[in-house]
Design a protein around this motif. Structure first.
Motif, PDB file in Angstrom:
ATOM      1  N   ILE A 234       0.769  -1.282   0.113  1.00 23.54           N
ATOM      2  CA  ILE A 234       0.084  -0.004  -0.062  1.00 23.54           C
ATOM      3  C   ILE A 234       0.623   1.282  -0.028  1.00 23.54           C
ATOM      4  N   ARG A 235       2.106   1.371   0.677  1.00 24.43           N
ATOM      5  CA  ARG A 235       2.683   2.475   0.526  1.00 24.43           C
ATOM      6  C   ARG A 235       3.383   2.742  -0.709  1.00 24.43           C
ATOM      7  N   ASP A 236       3.837   1.742  -1.368  1.00 26.98           N
ATOM      8  CA  ASP A 236       4.330   1.805  -2.868  1.00 26.98           C
ATOM      9  C   ASP A 236       3.242   2.300  -3.649  1.00 26.98           C
ATOM     10  N   TYR A 237       1.964   1.716  -3.386  1.00 26.06           N
ATOM     11  CA  TYR A 237       0.929   2.165  -4.395  1.00 26.06           C
ATOM     12  C   TYR A 237       0.645   3.594  -4.206  1.00 26.06           C
ATOM     13  N   LEU A 238       0.381   3.953  -2.942  1.00 24.85           N
ATOM     14  CA  LEU A 238       0.069   5.264  -2.931  1.00 24.85           C
ATOM     15  C   LEU A 238       0.796   6.471  -3.429  1.00 24.85           C
ATOM     16  N   SER A 239       2.350   6.141  -3.248  1.00 26.33           N
ATOM     17  CA  SER A 239       3.075   6.843  -3.753  1.00 26.33           C
ATOM     18  C   SER A 239       3.609   6.549  -5.033  1.00 26.33           C
ATOM     19  N   TYR A 240       2.913   5.690  -5.940  1.00 29.27           N
ATOM     20  CA  TYR A 240       3.457   5.207  -7.153  1.00 29.27           C
ATOM     21  C   TYR A 240       3.998   5.983  -8.029  1.00 29.27           C
ATOM     22  N   PRO A 241       5.368   5.887  -8.618  1.00 27.22           N
ATOM     23  CA  PRO A 241       5.925   7.064  -9.226  1.00 27.22           C
ATOM     24  C   PRO A 241       5.550   6.650 -10.902  1.00 27.22           C
ATOM     25  N   SER A 242       4.399   7.401 -11.159  1.00 24.37           N
ATOM     26  CA  SER A 242       3.855   7.213 -12.585  1.00 24.37           C
ATOM     27  C   SER A 242       4.736   8.308 -13.602  1.00 24.37           C
ATOM     28  N   ARG A 243       5.532   8.952 -13.156  1.00 19.83           N
ATOM     29  CA  ARG A 243       6.206   9.792 -13.845  1.00 19.83           C
ATOM     30  C   ARG A 243       7.642  10.233 -13.312  1.00 19.83           C
ATOM     31  N   ARG A 244       8.657  10.286 -14.156  1.00 18.62           N
ATOM     32  CA  ARG A 244       9.880  10.616 -13.677  1.00 18.62           C
ATOM     33  C   ARG A 244      10.176  12.318 -13.852  1.00 18.62           C
ATOM     34  N   ILE A 245      10.443  12.965 -12.797  1.00 13.74           N
ATOM     35  CA  ILE A 245      10.544  14.433 -12.797  1.00 13.74           C
ATOM     36  C   ILE A 245      11.677  14.934 -12.340  1.00 13.74           C
TER      37      ILE A 245
END
Length: 562
Positions: free
Chosen positions: A255-266
């Motif tokens: 859940i921690r990975d899911y909620l802060s999932y890195p869908s973009r590189r910025i």
């Protein structure tokens, strides 16, 4: 700590810098506080003083995984209950966590900038204007109207604005082609194709709101029912998987990975103005990880529809989305589906199911002033542009979440009766148009049924508010609703009829069918009779209320005025 050589940049640690505006309870003034103070004072803070998209992005991407990282997951109802009864988060635990992880929360660190890839570099070695992180501002193909900014004029973002823009992008970025980055193995001709919208963007979010920020966070922390989290589960700021330009398609670890999932590189590029202010004008935005499916065990804020397809057995449920053409209360049936409905295969959020359980066990009182924030985005062609933002906040009686509840049945009845009246009014209007030999498409023009829904919304919201605070008034509210809704429906029909009777075709009673034969059709007075009959059947008039068509909801409110 490395700072890109910018004087003063080292002061912009999220732990200590006042980047988050908040409203403290019983205080009209906005205070800017740090992330550490935000958690320490959560029980004293009413709301985050930002637009809903930024507020919820902060809640989901930072606060929820952060609290889980500090406290650990709740494995039993008793663990959740104990923290709820304490009424605040442990300041010692917060201080120890931020001391241990202090190096991970610097926004402009050269080696580990928060939420970014330190060495991110485009194949063209060029940067983009900062508005690529802001969906409300023009950038590339995304061109909102009446905004005097273009790609040649970069928005000057403060550190606080740049921080929130990171969260907005990771939550609601558009899909399509992204700028190609070095070390991205799938770059072709300087571009990366096939980028999807982030997981949050594909959900109609339903966020339970408490009396303060502490309660709002707690209401979104779902008991894991004894399931041990994966040992590799960590929020993005403690994970190495998003520290390079290389991305992958992968499921969430926990859940921690899911909620802060890195869908973009910025990557943000800070600058110092002539006046000495720290700003961000240039950024890089590249492709990020791609989530193959949303796991209902990790998603706390989605309503669900069961996957009836036999071909995709990996996905058990699909998240529902909000619709911009409907009022929020019209979706009450889905909101109140604490157990999966066989006839609709719908189920409400895991947070609302948990609230229902805690109400039943007495952890949350029946008169708890629960509200839910509904937030969703509608995208255009190929999800490449944002077309509509859906935001609404409604009171939700906790007692309506019970399986056998008179309030729940009544609220579902309100939705169904309102839909029936909408159809009756639209049918009446269609009959009138036919009599006047006028044709109007259903998706064009103004229809009386839709106007009725908008008009009745005010009364429905007041009923929800009353039943939240005074559930014992259910019988009185039911009678008041029937009288008020009937009157509003009849008045709407009366206006249609009055206007139509001025037409010379109002008494038209016959027309020719496709065989050339004459047939009788209802004229406007006849249509009026049918309409009134349908409305009175929908809302039978109680004997004691037959003498009047007026009503007032004030008596049921008592001292609680909405």
């Amino acid at each position: 700590m490395n700072t890109n050589g910018l004087a003063g940049a080292e002061s912009f640690s999220l732990i200590t810098s006042p980047l988050i505006p908040v409203h403290y309870t019983n205080c009209d003034q906005i205070n800017n506080i740090s992330l550490k103070q935000l958690l320490s004072d959560a029980h004293l803070i009413e709301r985050i003083a930002k637009p809903e998209m930024e507020e919820i992005a902060l809640l989901r991407q930072i606060l929820l995984p952060l609290v889980i990282d500090i406290l650990g997951s709740f494995n039993t109802d008793d663990e959740w209950k104990d923290q709820w009864n304490i009424g605040h988060f442990d300041k010692v635990g917060i201080r120890e966590y931020f001391t241990e992880c202090a190096d991970l929360f610097f926004l402009f660190d050269k080696e580990k900038p928060f939420g970014q890839v330190a060495d991110l570099e485009s194949t063209s070695e060029k940067t983009k204007p900062s508005q690529v992180l802001l969906p409300s501002l023009p950038s590339g193909n995304n061109v909102p109207l009446f905004v005097p900014i273009h790609d040649g004029l970069s928005a000057k973002l403060t550190p606080s604005e740049a921080f929130f823009s990171l969260l907005i992008t990771q939550s609601w970025a558009v899909a399509g082609i992204a700028t190609g980055m070095k070390n991205d193995p799938l770059v072709k001709a300087g571009k990366t194709t096939g980028n999807r919208i982030p997981p949050t963007a594909s959900i109609g979010l339903v966020i339970p709101l408490g009396r303060n920020l502490f309660e709002t966070i707690m209401l979104s922390l779902v008991v894991s029912a004894g399931d041990l989290p994966d040992s590799d589960d960590a929020p993005s700021w403690r994970s190495s998987s998003s520290s390079t330009a290389t991305w992958s398609e992968r499921p969430a670890v926990g859940i921690r990975d899911y909620l802060s999932y890195p869908s973009r590189r910025i990557r943000l590029f800070p600058e110092i103005t002539e006046g000495g202010a720290l700003i961000v004008e240039r950024v890089l935005l590249g492709a990020g990880d791609r989530l193959p499916f949303i796991n209902p065990n990790y998603e706390p804020h989605a309503m669900w529809r069961k996957n009836s397809s036999k071909s995709n057995t990996q996905v058990t449920h699909f998240p529902l989305r909000h619709r911009s053409d409907r009022e929020s209360w019209q979706g009450l049936a889905s909101l109140l589906a604490v157990s999966e409905r066989k006839e609709t295969e719908l189920m409400t959020t895991s947070t609302l199911r948990q609230i229902a359980r805690f109400r039943q066990t007495g952890v949350i009182e029946s008169t708890y002033p629960l509200k839910v924030l509904l937030l969703g985005v509608e995208y255009g062609t190929q999800n490449a542009v944002i077309e509509n933002l859906i935001v609404d906040e409604i009171p939700l009686p906790v007692t309506a979440l019970a399986e056998e509840s008179a309030i729940r049945e009544f609220l579902e009845k309100i939705v169904q009766q309102s839909e029936n009246v909408r159809n009756h009014l639209n049918h009446l209007q269609k009959r009138i148009l036919e009599a006047s030999k006028t044709r109007q498409e259903w998706d064009k023009g103004s229809w009386a049924g839709e106007q009725f829904i908008q008009s009745i919304s005010v009364q429905v919201m007041r009923i929800l508010s009353i039943l939240t605070n005074r559930p014992e008034n259910i019988n009185e509210i039911q009678e008041i609703w029937a009288v008020g809704a009937r009157k509003l429906a009849l008045d709407a029909g009366k206006k249609l009829i009055a206007k139509a009777l001025q037409s010379p075709t109002a008494w038209h009673t016959d027309k020719t069918d496709h065989n050339g034969k004459s047939k009788l059709t209802p004229n406007i007075p006849m249509a009026d009779v049918f309409f009134r009959s349908a409305i009175h059947k929908e809302f039978p008039r109680p004997q004691e209320l037959q003498s009047t068509d007026t009503y007032s909801i004030t008596a049921a409110e008592g001292a609680d005025h909405v």
